[in-house]
Write a protein that holds these residues in place. Structure first.
Motif, PDB file in Angstrom:
ATOM      1  N   VAL B 119       0.844  -1.194   0.000  1.00  0.00           N
ATOM      2  CA  VAL B 119       0.000   0.000   0.000  1.00  0.00           C
ATOM      3  C   VAL B 119       0.886   1.254   0.000  1.00  0.00           C
ATOM      4  O   VAL B 119       0.705   2.165  -0.802  1.00  0.00           O
ATOM      5  CB  VAL B 119      -0.945   0.005   1.228  1.00  0.00           C
ATOM      6  CG1 VAL B 119      -1.744   1.291   1.287  1.00  0.00           C
ATOM      7  CG2 VAL B 119      -1.872  -1.204   1.182  1.00  0.00           C
ATOM      8  N   THR B 120       1.854   1.250   0.897  1.00  0.00           N
ATOM      9  CA  THR B 120       2.762   2.402   0.948  1.00  0.00           C
ATOM     10  C   THR B 120       3.543   2.530  -0.355  1.00  0.00           C
ATOM     11  O   THR B 120       3.728   3.632  -0.881  1.00  0.00           O
ATOM     12  CB  THR B 120       3.716   2.268   2.155  1.00  0.00           C
ATOM     13  OG1 THR B 120       2.941   2.473   3.344  1.00  0.00           O
ATOM     14  CG2 THR B 120       4.840   3.280   2.105  1.00  0.00           C
ATOM     15  N   ARG B 121       3.981   1.392  -0.893  1.00  0.00           N
ATOM     16  CA  ARG B 121       4.736   1.449  -2.160  1.00  0.00           C
ATOM     17  C   ARG B 121       3.941   2.151  -3.252  1.00  0.00           C
ATOM     18  O   ARG B 121       4.490   2.895  -4.051  1.00  0.00           O
ATOM     19  CB  ARG B 121       5.052   0.026  -2.632  1.00  0.00           C
ATOM     20  CG  ARG B 121       6.213  -0.582  -1.891  1.00  0.00           C
ATOM     21  CD  ARG B 121       6.977  -1.581  -2.763  1.00  0.00           C
ATOM     22  NE  ARG B 121       7.896  -2.324  -1.917  1.00  0.00           N
ATOM     23  CZ  ARG B 121       7.684  -3.577  -1.520  1.00  0.00           C
ATOM     24  NH1 ARG B 121       6.634  -4.262  -1.955  1.00  0.00           N
ATOM     25  NH2 ARG B 121       8.531  -4.170  -0.717  1.00  0.00           N
ATOM     26  N   ARG B 122       2.621   1.908  -3.268  1.00  0.00           N
ATOM     27  CA  ARG B 122       1.807   2.474  -4.343  1.00  0.00           C
ATOM     28  C   ARG B 122       1.669   3.984  -4.259  1.00  0.00           C
ATOM     29  O   ARG B 122       1.462   4.648  -5.268  1.00  0.00           O
ATOM     30  CB  ARG B 122       0.405   1.840  -4.330  1.00  0.00           C
ATOM     31  CG  ARG B 122       0.419   0.400  -4.735  1.00  0.00           C
ATOM     32  CD  ARG B 122       0.923   0.227  -6.162  1.00  0.00           C
ATOM     33  NE  ARG B 122      -0.093   0.571  -7.128  1.00  0.00           N
ATOM     34  CZ  ARG B 122      -0.882  -0.307  -7.732  1.00  0.00           C
ATOM     35  NH1 ARG B 122      -0.737  -1.596  -7.485  1.00  0.00           N
ATOM     36  NH2 ARG B 122      -1.800   0.073  -8.578  1.00  0.00           N
ATOM     37  N   VAL B 123       1.747   4.538  -3.057  1.00  0.00           N
ATOM     38  CA  VAL B 123       1.490   5.973  -2.928  1.00  0.00           C
ATOM     39  C   VAL B 123       2.738   6.770  -2.565  1.00  0.00           C
ATOM     40  O   VAL B 123       2.694   7.991  -2.508  1.00  0.00           O
ATOM     41  CB  VAL B 123       0.366   6.246  -1.897  1.00  0.00           C
ATOM     42  CG1 VAL B 123      -0.937   5.629  -2.387  1.00  0.00           C
ATOM     43  CG2 VAL B 123       0.719   5.697  -0.519  1.00  0.00           C
ATOM     44  N   ALA B 124       3.851   6.058  -2.345  1.00  0.00           N
ATOM     45  CA  ALA B 124       5.098   6.747  -1.974  1.00  0.00           C
ATOM     46  C   ALA B 124       5.521   7.788  -3.005  1.00  0.00           C
ATOM     47  O   ALA B 124       5.975   8.880  -2.629  1.00  0.00           O
ATOM     48  CB  ALA B 124       6.211   5.730  -1.733  1.00  0.00           C
ATOM     49  N   PRO B 125       5.372   7.501  -4.315  1.00  0.00           N
ATOM     50  CA  PRO B 125       5.791   8.516  -5.290  1.00  0.00           C
ATOM     51  C   PRO B 125       5.047   9.843  -5.122  1.00  0.00           C
ATOM     52  O   PRO B 125       5.557  10.896  -5.490  1.00  0.00           O
ATOM     53  CB  PRO B 125       5.442   7.882  -6.649  1.00  0.00           C
ATOM     54  CG  PRO B 125       5.397   6.412  -6.385  1.00  0.00           C
ATOM     55  CD  PRO B 125       4.921   6.262  -4.973  1.00  0.00           C
ATOM     56  N   ASP B 126       3.841   9.806  -4.547  1.00  0.00           N
ATOM     57  CA  ASP B 126       3.096  11.038  -4.319  1.00  0.00           C
ATOM     58  C   ASP B 126       3.420  11.690  -2.978  1.00  0.00           C
ATOM     59  O   ASP B 126       2.804  12.686  -2.604  1.00  0.00           O
ATOM     60  CB  ASP B 126       1.588  10.755  -4.373  1.00  0.00           C
ATOM     61  CG  ASP B 126       1.154  10.300  -5.747  1.00  0.00           C
ATOM     62  OD1 ASP B 126       1.233  11.114  -6.677  1.00  0.00           O
ATOM     63  OD2 ASP B 126       0.763   9.117  -5.891  1.00  0.00           O
TER      64      ASP B 126
END
Ligand SMILES: Cc1cc2nc3c(=O)[nH]c(=O)nc-3n(C[C@H](O)[C@H](O)[C@H](O)COP(=O)(O)OP(=O)(O)OC[C@H]3O[C@@H](n4cnc5c(N)ncnc54)[C@H](O)[C@@H]3O)c2cc1C
Ligand SMILES: Cc1cc2nc3c(=O)[nH]c(=O)nc-3n(C[C@H](O)[C@H](O)[C@H](O)COP(=O)(O)OP(=O)(O)OC[C@H]3O[C@@H](n4cnc5c(N)ncnc54)[C@H](O)[C@@H]3O)c2cc1C
Lengths: 427, 484
Positions: B119-126
Motif C-alpha cells: 500500500v505504501t509502495r503504491r502511494v510513496a511517489p506522491d
C-alpha cells in the motif's frame, strides 16, 4: 389525577428501592425532552445505582431516555412518551488521572470543561473541543461521537476511547477495553457504544488516552474573495508538512482558520509559514494570538451553534468542498433560505445552519442528500424544530448496513426501552 | 451438514478447479498460522478472486451450516486463522488488487489480500504512506491487519489499524454484503466498522478496504541510546512523556534481544543492559526542538553510546536491528514463545522486575523487546524442544507473565489478538457479564455461529466447562442487582 400521582409515587418508590437510595422524583416541565415531560426523573449518584435503575425499567418494560448535559436532546427523532429520564448528573467524578500513562477514567456525567480543568494540573487534556464544552458531558459527547475543530489532529471520541463500563438495558454492567492505550483483547464495545446515541446501553465510565497540553497556540485567519478557492487554500495548507491542529472553514463569506499548537517558537513560525502559503494561494491572511485568537474561535463556534434553528451535519469528501459550497449558494438562494456553514475543511465534516420557510428547508435537505452517494457523504439533521423533522427523516439513508444495526439493537435492547426511536435510523 | 462430495462440487463451481484445494497434502500448507503450535486441517480451502465468489462460498456454508475461516497471509500469532476441522478455509491472497487511489482525499481502496507494505509502495511517489507498520509488514495482508487491529512501532503517535480504516465491504455470515463507512467520514448509523476492525475474522469476511493515507512527515529524526539498566531506560521514557512529547516511536530492547539482533543482522548496537530507540517526526523546527529535549533526557538518565541517524541508511540500520528482534532470537535459542501482554507504561519497572525473578526461578532465558511508549511487552521465552518438558514450562512461564500484566491493570494482548491461543484466558481479564455482552454482538452478526467459531471468546469445546473465576459485580454484591 390522584390515581396518576399515586401510581407515579409508587414507581418512584420502586426505583428508589432498586437503586438503594432516593434517586427518583416526579418529572417537571423543566425536564421536558423535545416537549415531552418525563413521568419520573432518576438521578443516581453511583454507576451501580444507575445500572439498577435500568434493571428496574427493563423488568417493568418502562422506557428510559438518558440525559447528560441535556444540550442536544432536541436531536434525533421527535420523542414519544418517556417513562423515566435517567440523568447522569450525579456521576461527575474523574475516577483516575494516570498522568504518567497519559490516560484518565471519567464518569459519564462529568462536564468536559471540568474534566479538562482537572487534567490541566499535570499539563494534559482530553483533546476534544465539541461545542458547549462547558455544559456537555462525557457521556453525551461519547454517545454522540461529537468533536470539534481539533479533530483534525486528535480525532473524535471513537479515536481516543480505550475502555468503557456500560450498563445494558437489562441492568447488567459490563466493561470493554481497559486502561492501557494498546489493547486488542475482545470485541471493542466501547467503540460500538460511541456514536450510538444512547440506544444500546448507558455509558457509566469512559477511559481515554490524553494529550499533553500545548505550550503555545497561533491561528492564521485566511479570508477569500471567492469560495471557489477554498479547495486550493486548504489543500496547500495541508500538503505542506506543517500538521495544524485545526483547519476550519467558515462560509459565507469564505474564510479559513488554521491553528498551530506546539512549543512557543514553533507555533509562531509555523503560523507565519502557513500565512505565506495562504497568500500564495490567493487569500488574505493574518496571524492571531492570545485574546484575539480566543475571540476568533469563540465566534467561529457561535456562527453555527448559538441559538435555536436548524443544524445539519454535512459530510463530504474534502475535494468536493468547493462544489458543495457553490451548490449550496445556488440551492439556498432558489429556496429563499439563509445558510451558514462552519467545519473541518481538512476532513469534510461540516455543520450547516439553515433559516427560512420549513418546507423549503426540507426540500434543501432532500436535494442535498440526492447529491451524496452512501459512503461518500451524508446530511443528518442534528437539531431542528418538530415540523422539519416530520417533513424529512433526520438521518437520511443508512445504507445496506442498517439491517445489521437493527440486529445489534435487538440483541442489546430486546425490549426497546432505551432511548426508543432516538438512535441512528430510529433504532 | 458435513462437507461432502456434493458440497465440494458446489464450491468448485464457484471458484473453479484452480480455486479449490481439497488434497490432504496441499491442505497441510494451511494447517497453522504464525503460531505453529496450533494445527488443524480444514475439509477444503478456497481461493476466491472476487467478492462475488466470497459471497457465493459463504452462502453455501450458511445454507449447510458449515463453519468457515478467512485467512490472509497466515502470519498471525494467535491462531486466529487456524482452520476449523469440519469447515472451509477462505484464503484471501488472490484478492490483492488496488482498486482506487484518491490522493486529493488521502484515500486508497484495496482488496484485503494485498500486503501491508505494498500500500505504501503504491502511494510513496506522491509523498504519502500508510501509517500502521507491523514488523511483519512485508508478509502480512491488510485483511489480516483489519481483523487483528494490528499495530506497529509507530502506533504511539499514529494509532492502530482502526484509526486508518475508513470503510469496508464485507460478507456477513449469512452471505449478505454490507458496506460500512466509506471514503467520507462519519457515515450515519452505529459504528459497526469500529467493532469489525479487531474482531479477528469472527464477524464477517472483509472483501474491500478503504484506507486513510498520511502525508510523509517533513522531518524524521531517530536516536538510539544505551542504558545500564532497563529501569534507567524506563525512566527516560517517563521523562519524555512528562515533557509533553509524543514521539513517533519509543522502542526498548534488553541485553538478550540486543545480542540476538547483533548476531543476526549486525545493526551495531552497543552491548548494554538496554537500548532505547526514539524516533520523532513532524515539521522540521518542531522536531529539531524536541530532539534536543530527548538528548538531554537521555543524558540526565545516564544514557550513553548515543547514535543519531544521519541519513536514511543509518535510520534503516537501527530499525533493522529492532524489527529483526523476533526472528533473531532463533540465534540464541532453538525455540521461543512470544508473549504480547500490555501494561500501563508507568508500571514497567515493577513488571520487568517480576519477569526477571521468573527468569531466575524458571531457568529459562526471557528476552524483552517492547513498544515502551505504549507498554506493549513482547517477552520472548526461550526453550529447547529437545529437552523434555521445556516447551510446557515455557508456556507456563509465558502464561505467568500474562498474569503480571493483568495484575498491573493491563491486557492479554496489545496487537497479536486472542484467537484460539488465548481464548481460554479471556475470563482472567473479563468477567462473565463482559463476555456475555461481547457474545450479544457476535450473535447479532452470526447467530448460526459459523464464522470463525471457537476464536476470541472462550467456548466449552475449546476450554472445557471450567468457567473463569467468577466475580460478583459491585451492584450485585451490594444486593442492588441480580444476574438474570
Ligand atoms: C450539530 C450539532 C449541534 C449541536 N447543537 C447544540 C445546541 O443547539 N445546543 C447545545 O447546547 N449544544 C449543541 N451541540 C453540542 C452538544 O450538546 C455537545 O457536543 C454534547 O455532545 C452533548 O452532551 P450532553 O451531555 O449535553 O448530552 P445530552 O444532550 O444530554 O445527550 C446527548 C445524547 O447522548 C445520550 N447520552 C447522554 N449521556 C449518555 C450516557 N451516559 N450513556 C448513553 N447515552 C447517553 C442522550 O440520550 C442523547 O441521545 C451540538 C453539537 C452538534 C455536533
Ligand atoms: C515476524 C512477525 C512479526 C510480527 N509483528 C507484528 C507487529 O509488529 N504488529 C502486529 O500487530 N502484528 C505483528 N505480527 C502478527 C501478524 O503479522 C498480524 O497479526 C497480521 O495482521 C496478520 O495478517 P495475515 O494476513 O497474516 O493474517 P492471518 O494470520 O492469515 O489471519 C489473521 C486473522 O485475520 C483474519 N482474516 C484475515 N483476512 C481476513 C479477511 N479478509 N476478512 C476477515 N478476516 C480476515 C483471520 O481469520 C485471522 O483471524 C507479526 C507476525 C510475525 C510472524
Amino acid at each position: 389525577m390522584t390515581e396518576v400521582v399515586g401510581l407515579r409515587d409508587a414507581l418512584i418508590g420502586q426505583i428508589d428501592a432498586c437503586a438503594g437510595g432516593a434517586v427518583a422524583r416526579a418529572g417537571i416541565d423543566g425536564d421536558a425532552v423535545d416537549g415531552v415531560v418525563p413521568g419520573v426523573v432518576a438521578e443516581p449518584a453511583t454507576p451501580e445505582a444507575a445500572a439498577a435503575v435500568l434493571g428496574w425499567a427493563s423488568e417493568h418494560g418502562r422506557s428510559v431516555v438518558v440525559r447528560g448535559g441535556g444540550t442536544k436532546l432536541g436531536w434525533g427523532a421527535p420523542a414519544g412518551s418517556i417513562d423515566v429520564l435517567l440523568s447522569t448528573r450525579g456521576l461527575g467524578a474523574v475516577e483516575a488521572h494516570r498522568h504518567g500513562d497519559l490516560t484518565a477514567t471519567v464518569q459519564a456525567g462529568a462536564v468536559l470543561a471540568d474534566v479538562n480543568a482537572a487534567l490541566a494540573v499535570h499539563r494534559q487534556w482530553l483533546p476534544l473541543d465539541p461545542p458547549h464544552a462547558e455544559r456537555a458531558t462525557i457521556g453525551g459527547i461519547v454517545a454522540a461521537n461529537d468533536s470539534g475543530p481539533r479533530r483534525q489532529r486528535h480525532g473524535a471520541p471513537r479515536d481516543l476511547i480505550i475502555g468503557m463500563t456500560l450498563a445494558r438495558a437489562d441492568g447488567v454492567t459490563a466493561k470493554s477495553g481497559g486502561i492501557v492505550v494498546k489493547n486488542v483483547a475482545g470485541y471493542d464495545l466501547a467503540r460500538l457504544l460511541t456514536g450510538s446515541f444512547g440506544c444500546l446501553g448507558v455509558i457509566l465510565t469512559a477511559t481515554f488516552k490524553l494529550a499533553p497540553a500545548a505550550e503555545a497556540s497561533r491561528t492564521v485567519r485566511v479570508t477569500l474573495s471567492e469560495a471557489g478557492r477554498i479547495d486550493r487554500v486548504a489543500g496547500a495548507l495541508l500538503a505542506g508538512g506543517s500538521t495544524p491542529t485545526a483547519v476550519e472553514l467558515a462560509w459565507p463569506p469564505a474564510a479559513v482558520l488554521v491553528r498551530f499548537e506546539s512549543a512557543a517558537a514553533g507555533a509562531a513560525a509555523l503560523a507565519e509559514q502557513a500565512a505565506a502559503l495562504a497568500r500564495d494561494a490567493g487569500g488574505a491572511a493574518d496571524v492571531l494570538a492570545e485574546a484575539d485568537e480566543a475571540e476568533a474561535w469563540r465566534r467561529h463556534e457561535a456562527r453555527v451553534f448559538e441559538g435555536e434553528g436548524t443544524i445539519v451535519k454535512l459530510v463530504v469528501l474534502p475535494s468536493d468542498l468547493s462544489a458543495t459550497l457553490a451548490w449550496l449558494d445556488e440551492a439556498s438562494r432558489a429556496r429563499s433560505i439563509e445558510c451558514a456553514l462552519a467545519g473541518r475543511a481538512g476532513l469534510g465534516v461540516l455543520y450547516l445552519r439553515l433559516a427560512g420557510p420549513v418546507p423549503a428547508q426540507a426540500s434543501l435537505v432532500r436535494a442535498l442528500r440526492e447529491r451524496l452517494d452512501p459512503g461518500r457523504g451524508s446530511a443528518v439533521i442534528r437539531q431542528a424544530e418538530g415540523e422539519l423533522r416530520s417533513l424529512v427523516d433526520v438521518w437520511g439513508p443508512l445504507g445496506d448496513g442498517f439491517p445489521l444495526m437493527r440486529q445489534v439493537k435487538r440483541r442489546f435492547d430486546p425490549g426497546r426501552i432505551l432511548n426508543p426511536g432516538r438512535g441512528p435510523g430510529g433504532l | 451438514m458435513p462437507v461432502n462430495a456434493q458440497f465440494l462440487a458446489e464450491l468448485e463451481r464457484v471458484v473453479g478447479p484452480d480455486g479449490l484445494v481439497r488434497d490432504e497434502g496441499e491442505l497441510s500448507t494451511y494447517e497453522s498460522d504464525g503460531l505453529v503450535s496450533h494445527r488443524s486441517r480444514p475439509r477444503a480451502a478456497v481461493l476466491p478472486e472476487t467478492a462475488e465468489q466470497v459471497q457465493a462460498v459463504v452462502r453455501l456454508c450458511h445454507r449447510d451450516r458449515v463453519p468457515f475461516v478467512a485467512r490472509g497471509q497466515g502470519t498471525g500469532l494467535s491462531a486466529g486463522a487456524l482452520p476449523h476441522p469440519d469447515g472451509v478455509l477462505i484464503v484471501m491472497t488472490r484478492m490483492n488488487r488496488v482498486l482506487d487511489v484518491d490522493i486529493p482525499n488521502q484515500r486508497i481502496t484495496v482488496e484485503p489480500g494485498i500486503m501491508n507494505l505494498e500500500v505504501t509502495r503504491r502511494v510513496a511517489p506522491d509523498g504519502y504512506y500508510y501509517a500502521p507498520d507491523p514488523s511483519s509488514q512485508v508478509i502480512c495482508s491488510i485483511g489480516g491487519n483489519v481483523a487483528e487491529n494490528s499495530g506497529g512501532a509507530h502506533c504511539l503517535k499514529y494509532g492502530f489499524t482502526v484509526h486508518h480504516v475508513v470503510g469496508v465491504e464485507a460478507v456477513l455470515a449469512d452471505g449478505e454484503t454490507v458496506h460500512l463507512g466509506g471514503p467520507a467520514l462519519d457515515s450515519p448509523g452505529l459504528d459497526l466498522l469500529g467493532v469489525l476492525v479487531g474482531s479477528e475474522g469472527t464477524l464477517a469476511v472483509v472483501t474491500k478496504v478503504v484506507l486513510r493515507l498520511l502525508r510523509r512527515p517533513e522531518s524524521v529524526r531517530t536516536l538510539l541510546a544505551a542504558f545500564d539498566s532497563t529501569d534507567g531506560a524506563g525512566n527516560a521514557v517517563s521523562d519524555v512523556i512528562a515533557a509533553g512529547i509524543i514521539p513517533a516511536a519509543i522502542e526498548m530492547m534488553d541485553r538478550t534481544t540486543i545480542r540476538a539482533a547483533e548476531a543476526a543482522v549486525s545493526p551495531g548496537f552497543p552491548d548494554a543492559e538496554a537500548v532505547l530507540i526514539v524516533e520523532l517526526d513532524g515539521p522540521g523546527p518542531e522536531v529539531a526542538a524536541q530532539f534536543e529535549q530527548i538528548e538531554a533526557i537521555c543524558d540526565r538518565n545516564r544514557g550513553w553510546g548515543v547514535q543519531v541517524a544521519r541519513d536514511e541508511d543509518q535510520r534503516a540500520r537501527i530499525w533493522r536491528g529492532r524489527k529483526a528482534a523476533f526472528a533473531a532470537m532463533g540465534r540464541v535459542a532453538p525455540s521461543y514463545y512470544v508473549q504480547d501482554g500490555v501494561i500501563p507504561r508507568s508500571t514497567l519497572p515493577e513488571v520487568l522486575r517480576r519477569i526477571r525473578d521468573l527468569e531466575k526461578r524458571s531457568g529459562l532465558t526471557i528476552g524483552n523487546v517492547f513498544h515502551a511508549g505504549d507498554g506493549n511487552l513482547h517477552p520472548l521465552v526461550c526453550y529447547d524442544d529437545a529437552v523434555e518438558g521445556q516447551a510446557e514450562l515455557a508456556e507456563e512461564v509465558a502464561t505467568e507473565i500474562l498474569s503480571y500484566c493483568l495484575d498491573a491493570g493491563g491486557s492479554l494482548t496489545g496487537e497479536h489478538g486472542i484467537g484460539a491461543d488465548k481464548a481460554c484466558h479471556m475470563p482472567k481479564m473479563f468477567d462473565e457479564a463482559d463476555l456475555a455482552t461481547m457474545r450479544l454482538l457476535r450473535l447479532a452478526f452470526d447467530p448460526a455461529d459459523i464464522c470463525n467459531p471457537d476464536k476470541l471468546l472462550p467456548t466449552p469445546r475449546l476450554c472445557g466447562e471450567v468457567p473463569g473465576p467468577y466475580r460478583a459485580h459491585p451492584a450485585e454484591a451490594a444486593g442492588l442487582a441480580h444476574r438474570l
